[in-house]
Write a protein that holds these residues in place. Structure first.
Motif, PDB file in Angstrom:
ATOM      1  N   PRO A   1      48.353  35.994  39.357  1.00 22.35           N
ATOM      2  CA  PRO A   1      48.356  37.224  39.991  1.00 22.35           C
ATOM      3  C   PRO A   1      48.672  38.439  38.965  1.00 22.35           C
ATOM      4  N   TYR A   2      48.288  39.692  39.153  1.00 24.09           N
ATOM      5  CA  TYR A   2      48.636  40.705  38.239  1.00 24.09           C
ATOM      6  C   TYR A   2      50.166  41.212  38.313  1.00 24.09           C
ATOM      7  N   ASP A   3      50.594  41.548  36.922  1.00 21.99           N
ATOM      8  CA  ASP A   3      52.076  42.037  37.253  1.00 21.99           C
ATOM      9  C   ASP A   3      52.112  43.484  37.320  1.00 21.99           C
TER      10      ASP A   3
ATOM     11  N   ALA B   1      45.195  43.440  43.200  1.00 19.13           N
ATOM     12  CA  ALA B   1      44.472  44.501  43.055  1.00 19.13           C
ATOM     13  C   ALA B   1      43.986  45.277  44.059  1.00 19.13           C
ATOM     14  N   ARG B   2      43.276  44.602  45.048  1.00 20.61           N
ATOM     15  CA  ARG B   2      42.698  45.100  46.009  1.00 20.61           C
ATOM     16  C   ARG B   2      43.714  45.936  46.997  1.00 20.61           C
ATOM     17  N   LYS B   3      44.836  45.245  47.090  1.00 11.43           N
ATOM     18  CA  LYS B   3      45.729  46.016  47.783  1.00 11.43           C
ATOM     19  C   LYS B   3      46.344  47.292  47.054  1.00 11.43           C
TER      20      LYS B   3
ATOM     21  N   ALA C   1      43.223  53.601  35.253  1.00 15.40           N
ATOM     22  CA  ALA C   1      41.622  53.752  34.959  1.00 15.40           C
ATOM     23  C   ALA C   1      40.888  54.202  35.903  1.00 15.40           C
ATOM     24  N   ARG C   2      41.414  54.638  37.056  1.00 22.09           N
ATOM     25  CA  ARG C   2      40.732  55.172  38.243  1.00 22.09           C
ATOM     26  C   ARG C   2      41.291  56.484  38.692  1.00 22.09           C
ATOM     27  N   GLU C   3      42.236  56.938  37.879  1.00 22.91           N
ATOM     28  CA  GLU C   3      42.780  58.264  38.289  1.00 22.91           C
ATOM     29  C   GLU C   3      41.890  59.330  38.468  1.00 22.91           C
TER      30      GLU C   3
ATOM     31  N   ILE D   1      38.087  48.088  34.060  1.00 22.25           N
ATOM     32  CA  ILE D   1      38.619  46.793  34.092  1.00 22.25           C
ATOM     33  C   ILE D   1      39.699  46.527  33.175  1.00 22.25           C
ATOM     34  N   ALA D   2      40.971  46.159  33.987  1.00 21.29           N
ATOM     35  CA  ALA D   2      42.259  45.922  33.120  1.00 21.29           C
ATOM     36  C   ALA D   2      42.742  44.671  33.222  1.00 21.29           C
ATOM     37  N   GLY D   3      43.465  44.125  32.423  1.00 17.76           N
ATOM     38  CA  GLY D   3      44.383  43.058  32.508  1.00 17.76           C
ATOM     39  C   GLY D   3      43.457  41.563  32.805  1.00 17.76           C
TER      40      GLY D   3
ATOM     41  N   LYS E   1      44.898  33.573  43.918  1.00 20.92           N
ATOM     42  CA  LYS E   1      45.234  34.338  45.020  1.00 20.92           C
ATOM     43  C   LYS E   1      44.538  35.441  45.361  1.00 20.92           C
ATOM     44  N   THR E   2      44.350  36.103  46.488  1.00 21.41           N
ATOM     45  CA  THR E   2      43.569  36.787  46.920  1.00 21.41           C
ATOM     46  C   THR E   2      43.865  38.184  45.969  1.00 21.41           C
ATOM     47  N   GLY E   3      42.593  38.820  45.706  1.00 19.69           N
ATOM     48  CA  GLY E   3      42.892  40.132  44.968  1.00 19.69           C
ATOM     49  C   GLY E   3      43.228  39.965  43.449  1.00 19.69           C
ATOM     50  N   THR E   4      42.962  38.901  42.871  1.00 20.47           N
ATOM     51  CA  THR E   4      43.320  38.534  41.410  1.00 20.47           C
ATOM     52  C   THR E   4      42.173  38.643  40.518  1.00 20.47           C
ATOM     53  N   GLY E   5      40.883  39.290  41.125  1.00 23.81           N
ATOM     54  CA  GLY E   5      39.885  39.647  40.216  1.00 23.81           C
ATOM     55  C   GLY E   5      38.880  38.514  39.960  1.00 23.81           C
ATOM     56  N   LYS E   6      38.749  37.516  40.762  1.00 22.24           N
ATOM     57  CA  LYS E   6      37.755  36.094  40.756  1.00 22.24           C
ATOM     58  C   LYS E   6      36.479  36.734  40.761  1.00 22.24           C
ATOM     59  N   SER E   7      36.216  37.379  42.095  1.00 19.98           N
ATOM     60  CA  SER E   7      34.958  37.938  42.223  1.00 19.98           C
ATOM     61  C   SER E   7      34.382  38.869  41.176  1.00 19.98           C
ATOM     62  N   LEU E   8      35.258  39.713  40.867  1.00 23.17           N
ATOM     63  CA  LEU E   8      34.968  40.916  39.609  1.00 23.17           C
ATOM     64  C   LEU E   8      34.804  40.293  38.553  1.00 23.17           C
ATOM     65  N   VAL E   9      35.380  39.363  38.028  1.00 21.54           N
ATOM     66  CA  VAL E   9      35.410  38.874  36.642  1.00 21.54           C
ATOM     67  C   VAL E   9      33.922  37.991  36.707  1.00 21.54           C
TER      68      VAL E   9
ATOM     69  N   SER F   1      37.331  30.283  44.814  1.00 20.51           N
ATOM     70  CA  SER F   1      37.899  30.074  45.828  1.00 20.51           C
ATOM     71  C   SER F   1      39.625  30.537  45.857  1.00 20.51           C
ATOM     72  N   ASN F   2      40.065  30.949  46.887  1.00 26.23           N
ATOM     73  CA  ASN F   2      41.467  31.461  47.029  1.00 26.23           C
ATOM     74  C   ASN F   2      42.319  30.217  47.590  1.00 26.23           C
ATOM     75  N   LYS F   3      41.536  29.003  47.939  1.00 20.49           N
ATOM     76  CA  LYS F   3      42.282  27.944  48.432  1.00 20.49           C
ATOM     77  C   LYS F   3      42.494  26.919  47.660  1.00 20.49           C
TER      78      LYS F   3
ATOM     79  N   GLU G   1      36.752  52.755  46.466  1.00 17.99           N
ATOM     80  CA  GLU G   1      36.076  51.744  47.367  1.00 17.99           C
ATOM     81  C   GLU G   1      35.955  50.412  46.717  1.00 17.99           C
ATOM     82  N   ILE G   2      36.636  49.414  47.727  1.00 16.63           N
ATOM     83  CA  ILE G   2      36.867  48.243  47.233  1.00 16.63           C
ATOM     84  C   ILE G   2      35.578  47.214  46.745  1.00 16.63           C
ATOM     85  N   SER G   3      34.428  47.955  47.475  1.00 22.14           N
ATOM     86  CA  SER G   3      32.948  47.161  47.358  1.00 22.14           C
ATOM     87  C   SER G   3      32.318  47.598  45.996  1.00 22.14           C
TER      88      SER G   3
HETATM   89  N1  LIG Z   1      41.239  43.430  36.493  1.00 19.31           N
HETATM   90  C1  LIG Z   1      40.822  44.430  37.513  1.00 19.31           C
HETATM   91  N2  LIG Z   1      40.417  45.674  36.976  1.00 19.31           N
HETATM   92  C2  LIG Z   1      39.910  46.752  37.848  1.00 19.31           C
HETATM   93  N3  LIG Z   1      39.951  46.639  39.427  1.00 19.31           N
HETATM   94  C3  LIG Z   1      40.065  45.257  39.716  1.00 19.31           C
HETATM   95  C4  LIG Z   1      40.330  44.066  38.766  1.00 19.31           C
HETATM   96  N4  LIG Z   1      40.791  43.071  39.393  1.00 19.31           N
HETATM   97  C5  LIG Z   1      40.220  43.508  40.785  1.00 19.31           C
HETATM   98  N5  LIG Z   1      40.049  44.776  41.015  1.00 19.31           N
HETATM   99  C6  LIG Z   1      39.844  45.354  42.025  1.00 19.31           C
HETATM  100  O1  LIG Z   1      40.182  44.759  43.261  1.00 19.31           O
HETATM  101  C7  LIG Z   1      39.008  44.252  44.089  1.00 19.31           C
HETATM  102  C8  LIG Z   1      39.323  42.876  44.479  1.00 19.31           C
HETATM  103  O2  LIG Z   1      39.004  42.072  43.285  1.00 19.31           O
HETATM  104  P1  LIG Z   1      38.321  40.737  43.689  1.00 19.31           P
HETATM  105  O3  LIG Z   1      37.153  41.097  44.731  1.00 19.31           O
HETATM  106  O4  LIG Z   1      37.813  40.209  42.246  1.00 19.31           O
HETATM  107  O5  LIG Z   1      39.390  39.563  44.244  1.00 19.31           O
HETATM  108  P2  LIG Z   1      39.362  38.075  44.376  1.00 19.31           P
HETATM  109  O6  LIG Z   1      40.424  37.626  43.517  1.00 19.31           O
HETATM  110  O7  LIG Z   1      37.917  37.811  44.424  1.00 19.31           O
HETATM  111  O8  LIG Z   1      39.916  38.179  45.724  1.00 19.31           O
HETATM  112  P3  LIG Z   1      39.384  37.217  47.125  1.00 19.31           P
HETATM  113  O9  LIG Z   1      40.200  35.903  46.554  1.00 19.31           O
HETATM  114  O10 LIG Z   1      40.336  37.984  48.163  1.00 19.31           O
HETATM  115  O11 LIG Z   1      38.286  37.336  47.073  1.00 19.31           O
HETATM  116  C9  LIG Z   1      37.710  44.555  43.271  1.00 19.31           C
HETATM  117  O12 LIG Z   1      36.905  45.093  43.942  1.00 19.31           O
HETATM  118  C10 LIG Z   1      38.292  45.645  42.383  1.00 19.31           C
HETATM  119  O13 LIG Z   1      38.037  46.971  42.881  1.00 19.31           O
END
Ligand SMILES: Nc1ncnc2c1ncn2[C@@H]1O[C@H](COP(=O)(O)OP(=O)(O)OP(=O)(O)O)[C@@H](O)[C@H]1O
Ligand SMILES: [Mg+2]
Length: 419
Positions: A236-238, A277-279, A248-250, A52-54, A83-91, A210-212, A42-44
């Motif tokens: 962005p993640y490579d 990463a979200r994608k 890590a989620r296998e 958490i990796a990388g 950019k979107t999905g680069t772990g900003k909110s998560l980190v 922000s992703n802008k 689940e993304i949430s």
């Molecule tokens: N380094 C990471 N390790 C493990 N999971 C990750 C990692 N980065 C992101 N994810 C996964 O991807 C999802 C999206 O990451 P996150 O919400 O941090 O993106 P974001 O950079 O805030 O994107 P947006 O700009 O779209 O809000 C997270 O909920 C998590 O499940």
């Protein structure tokens, strides 16, 4: 008796003892169970440290700036772009939680409040949300109305709640670009000067996300630099990092349920435009579901490829949902040009004309062409558009051409859904 009130006729009841064939045909009985822990996909779900990796450097960056709260010292507020999905909110959430925990073990009480500015998009709503969260954390000593007060009243609650119940505070303003420039300016000014101006003795660290990036550049010159804020762009993640995130989620899957090529293939697909990463997580989840529905014994590459298409559409929809209407109009204009001509690349002026028509249809005012240029840059930053500089304009100078990177039909459908 009117037709609609009549009880169901019993014609469909099966009398042969084999059950209603509808469900067998729909594959309901053939599903396999390949996913063991769906919550991990689940993304949430905010993954724990071990998943958490990388993002080591990024976590350290936030810790360096906000971490001083742990010893009751002054934090540095920061802006995070990427950019979107680069772990900003998560980190941001993850590191803040660790600050809170470390402080607690040292006898210091730090309160953390997370605000999604896409949901709370005025200064009054943001301050109301912060005040109410702090109130709740403190055990509801005040009764704070959700709406109806001006920001200055909510600020007063915030200062007094922090003073009385906390040693420090962290405020995460996610999707901060959804606020008006004035709103952002006021919030940052209030929080960065609160201690200085004697409104509270408690240090507050703000993390804006922000992703802008274009929005950030402009804001920076006007607002941020005057507050001594730090800023950081998350790369962005490579494909390697995405692989590690997925490995890590296998254990979301049963043992042996993933063919060995599934994770590398998913990581490669998610890394293609930019490492999102979200994608990646979403493709893996959808691949699992498709395989289950098919009754397959294992998730294979074929399921991944099928899941990719659906993930793209979902991502685009989400991205557009947090865009401004005009950002969507610009994209729609480009999608319509792409569909209605046999060209793929268009100059800014051409897109601007088409954008004007979209605005007219929507009864919206036209933005100036410079703003539309900015919006095209935002789209390019998030890989919905590719822009290239060409030489040989009329005066022999250079001009920009833009190409849509998404399926124009998907864009049209997604944009129109938001209108
Ligand atoms: N380094 C990471 N390790 C493990 N999971 C990750 C990692 N980065 C992101 N994810 C996964 O991807 C999802 C999206 O990451 P996150 O919400 O941090 O993106 P974001 O950079 O805030 O994107 P947006 O700009 O779209 O809000 C997270 O909920 C998590 O499940
Ligand atoms: Mg985010």
């Amino acid at each position: 008796m009117p037709d609609d009130d009549r009880p169901f006729a019993d014609d469909d009841r099966d009398t042969s003892g084999g059950g209603d064939p509808l469900f067998a045909e729909a594959g309901v009985f053939n599903q396999t169970e390949l996913i063991r822990r769906p919550e991990l996909l689940e993304i949430s779900t905010v993954p724990g440290s071990d998943r958490i990796a990388g993002r080591t450097e990024e976590i350290q960056y936030v810790a360096r700036n906000i971490g001083p709260l742990v010893t009751n010292s002054e934090p540095t507020s920061t802006m995070i772009y990427g950019k979107t999905g680069t772990g900003k909110s998560l980190v941001s959430k993850h590191t803040s939680q660790r600050v809170v925990r470390e402080a607690e073990s040292r006898g210091t009480n730090i309160e953390m409040v997370y605000v999604d500015c896409a949901q709370h998009n005025t200064e009054a709503q943001v301050t109301s949300k912060i005040a109410r969260e702090l109130n709740e954390l403190a055990g509801e000593p005040e009764s704070i109305p959700v709406t109806g007060l001006g920001p200055s009243h909510y600020y007063s609650y915030i200062w007094s709640l922090l003073d009385e119940h906390a040693d420090g505070g962290i405020v995460i303003l996610d999707e901060i670009d959804q606020l008006s420039d004035d709103g952002v300016n006021n919030l940052l000014t209030q929080f960065s000067r609160a201690a200085e101006s004697g409104k509270t003795d408690t240090y507050i660290g703000v993390i804006g996300i922000s992703n802008k990036v274009e929005w950030g550049k402009k804001l920076n010159s006007r607002v941020l630099s005057s507050h001594g804020n730090e800023e950081h762009v998350f790369p962005p993640y490579d494909a390697d990092q995405l692989r590690n995130i997925l490995y890590a989620r296998e254990d979301a899957f049963h043992d042996g349920a993933l063919a060995s090529e599934v994770i590398p293939r998913t990581a490669a697909l998610a890394a293609r435009e930019h490492g999102d990463a979200r994608k990646a997580v979403r493709i893996l989840k959808n691949a699992g579901k498709i395989a289950e529905r098919e009754g397959a014994e294992q998730v294979g590459e074929r399921h991944v490829n099928e899941a990719q298409t659906k993930a793209e559409v979902d991502r685009l929809r989400e991205l557009l949902a947090t865009d401004t209407p005009h950002a969507r109009y610009v994209l729609l204009a480009l999608a319509e040009l792409t569909q209605n001509t046999d060209e793929t690349k268009f100059r800014t002026t051409r897109i601007y004309d088409a954008y004007g028509e979209v605005c007219d249809q929507e009864g919206a005012d036209h933005l100036k062409i410079d703003r539309v240029r900015d919006l095209l840059r935002e789209h390019a930053f998030n890989d919905t558009v590719e822009s290239a500089l060409k030489s040989g304009g009329r005066a022999g100078g250079t001009y920009k051409q833009h190409r849509l990177l998404k399926d124009p039909e998907v864009v049209e459908e997604s944009v129109k859904r938001e209108m």
